[in-house]
Design an enzyme around this catalytic site. Structure first.
Site, PDB file in Angstrom:
ATOM      1  N   GLY A 177    -100.198  31.121  23.423  1.00 48.07           N
ATOM      2  CA  GLY A 177    -100.042  32.241  22.490  1.00 48.07           C
ATOM      3  C   GLY A 177     -99.549  31.815  21.123  1.00 48.07           C
ATOM      4  N   GLY A 189     -96.965  32.892  17.648  1.00 51.39           N
ATOM      5  CA  GLY A 189     -95.850  33.663  17.103  1.00 51.39           C
ATOM      6  C   GLY A 189     -95.892  33.642  15.589  1.00 51.39           C
ATOM      7  CB  VAL A 190     -93.518  34.928  13.047  1.00 52.98           C
ATOM      8  CG1 VAL A 190     -93.415  34.929  11.527  1.00 52.98           C
ATOM      9  CG2 VAL A 190     -93.553  36.360  13.568  1.00 52.98           C
ATOM     10  CG  PHE A 191     -91.270  30.764  12.898  1.00 54.40           C
ATOM     11  CD1 PHE A 191     -91.009  30.738  11.540  1.00 54.40           C
ATOM     12  CD2 PHE A 191     -90.438  31.520  13.718  1.00 54.40           C
ATOM     13  CE1 PHE A 191     -89.948  31.443  11.003  1.00 54.40           C
ATOM     14  CE2 PHE A 191     -89.373  32.233  13.191  1.00 54.40           C
ATOM     15  CZ  PHE A 191     -89.127  32.193  11.829  1.00 54.40           C
ATOM     16  CB  SER A 192     -95.118  27.848  16.173  1.00 55.88           C
ATOM     17  OG  SER A 192     -94.539  28.680  17.171  1.00 55.88           O
ATOM     18  CB  VAL A 202     -96.647  27.946  22.102  1.00 54.68           C
ATOM     19  CG1 VAL A 202     -96.062  27.102  23.227  1.00 54.68           C
ATOM     20  CG2 VAL A 202     -95.557  28.299  21.108  1.00 54.68           C
ATOM     21  CE  LYS A 260     -91.417  27.802  18.075  1.00 50.43           C
ATOM     22  NZ  LYS A 260     -90.079  28.332  18.330  1.00 50.43           N
ATOM     23  CG  ASP A 296     -85.961  37.111  18.794  1.00 51.16           C
ATOM     24  OD1 ASP A 296     -85.768  38.336  18.988  1.00 51.16           O
ATOM     25  OD2 ASP A 296     -87.091  36.628  18.629  1.00 51.16           O
TER      26      ASP A 296
END
Length: 416
Positions: A105, A107-110, A112, A131, A229
């Site tokens: 999947g 995310g905002v930063f990366s 994976v 990541k 988080d």
């Protein structure tokens, strides 16, 4: 209370008898306290970056998906998409060592991925999660900050007993910072969907996970780290589902003077001090853990507010009015309260659709016992201890909130 005991196996799901009404909660805008459907959180909230993204871990095998190379006029980075995400391919080998076998999947930063370690040494995991941080200056800098925290956490836990996902190594690949972790089976959001949809998990499972979470928080506190988080998506379990690890330190920071922002932590798990604009410290993670434990046991989101203003209203519906000294110190108090410190609920006018503010006074606190009824087969003493733990976690004033050492010696955790 720093003792680590490997967890014996246990079943997570409640018995089918308790699955009497599993109708799905509709995600209306005014969802009541303790009644939220996990699906009602919108993904456009700031600071949301799950290490395993939105897709269930290990479900999306090779095939269509993110694994495409993107043509770009600049030959140096034609493997990145327009937003700087790496367009990997299945079967691609990173750093001459890691063969990409599945997507985990985005995310905002990366991005994976799951990969096979082709140069594994004895005792090392054969599969890892990698990541791949986005290729831009801001993300790269954030990745380096995460790296400092990961190294601190792993260095202070040489025996791997503190229930934080194991950070293994780092490398740079085609201008992307890459972080390598142990690969775990699934996250607790997926466990809830699979075994406890709308009814939650067995209290014995919740207790085992709670103990492991508090051990992780104690480790973070000892290292001076705030996770910022904590939510079910950022807790991973092994295949036997008896070992839990806290993951995704992409928003983590060292405790101390940190920037006041009303959007830290995913909204449903966001402590009131963040929303009000107060200084924050380790209690913000304790609050998030409390939200998660309620959700694990009931299958419902405790504070399903669509906005920060709604979140404060729900906090008060549970605990009553905020202490005046908290409100006077808050940088954002005036967005939600009038000059006399009465709460102003922001609502939408049904006709004009414009935001209107409505004064709400005399908010009476609820007894937590009305939200947790217990399930057939649960030990009544354990249920009573769980309610007591929840009461002590959900103090609006972070200074009065249960701390992690108190949590680890609480009867719900110790069983005494």
């Amino acid at each position: 209370m720093d003792v680590y005991a490997p967890e014996s196996s246990f079943s997570v799901g409640k018995s089918p008898l308790q699955d009497g009404n599993t109708c799905l909660q509709s995600t209306t805008e005014t969802v009541g306290l303790g009644e939220g459907s996990p699906k009602s959180e919108r993904s456009n909230d700031m600071f949301r970056d799950d290490i395993f993204g939105e897709s269930p871990a290990g479900v999306r095998k090779s095939g269509k998906g993110d694994s495409i190379t993107v043509e770009n006029s600049d030959l140096n980075d034609n493997w990145d998409d327009a937003e700087g995400y790496y367009g990997y391919r299945f079967g691609e080998i990173l750093e001459g060592r890691y063969e990409i076998i599945a997507s985990h999947g985005k995310g905002v930063f990366s991005t994976v991925v799951r990969a096979k370690d082709l140069k594994t040494k004895s005792g090392d995991p054969e599969e890892v999660a990698i990541k791949i941080i986005r290729n831009n200056e801001t993300m790269y800098k954030a990745g380096l900050e995460e790296l400092v925290i990961l190294k601190k956490l792993v260095g202070a836990d040489p025996e791997n007993r503190r229930h934080c996902v194991r950070f293994l190594s780092t490398f740079k690949y085609r201008n992307h910072l890459c972080l390598v972790f142990e690969s775990l089976h699934m996250n607790l959001r997926e466990v809830l969907k699979k075994f406890g949809r709308n009814i939650g998990l067995k209290l014995t499972a919740v207790r085992a996970y709670a103990k492991q979470l508090f051990i992780a928080l104690k480790h973070l506190k000892n290292c001076g780290v705030l996770h910022c988080d904590i939510k079910p998506d950022n807790m991973l379990v092994n295949e036997a589902k008896n070992v839990l690890k806290l993951c995704d330190f992409g928003n983590a920071m060292f405790a101390g003077k940190n920037e006041i922002t009303p959007y830290l932590v995913s909204r449903f798990y966001r402590a009131p001090e963040i929303i009000l604009g107060l200084t924050y410290d380790h209690p913000l993670d304790i609050w998030s853990v409390g939200c998660c434990l309620y959700e694990l046991y009931t299958g419902k989101v405790l504070f399903p507010g669509p906005t920060n203003n709604d979140m404060l209203r729900l906090h008060m519906e549970l605990k009553g009015p905020f202490p005046k000294k908290m409100l006077r110190k808050g940088a954002f108090t005036d967005q939600h309260f009038d000059q006399d410190l009465n709460f102003l609920s922001t609502e939408e006018d049904p006709v004009t659709k414009k935001a209107i503010k409505r004064l709400i006074v005399n908010i009476k606190p609820k007894d937590f016992g009305t939200l947790i009824t217990g399930s057939p087969g649960d030990d009544p003493k354990m249920v009573a201890n769980f309610k007591d733990l929840m009461e002590k976690v959900f103090f609006l004033d972070p200074e009065k909130r249960l701390n992690v050492s108190q949590a680890l010696s609480h009867p719900f955790i110790t069983g005494k």
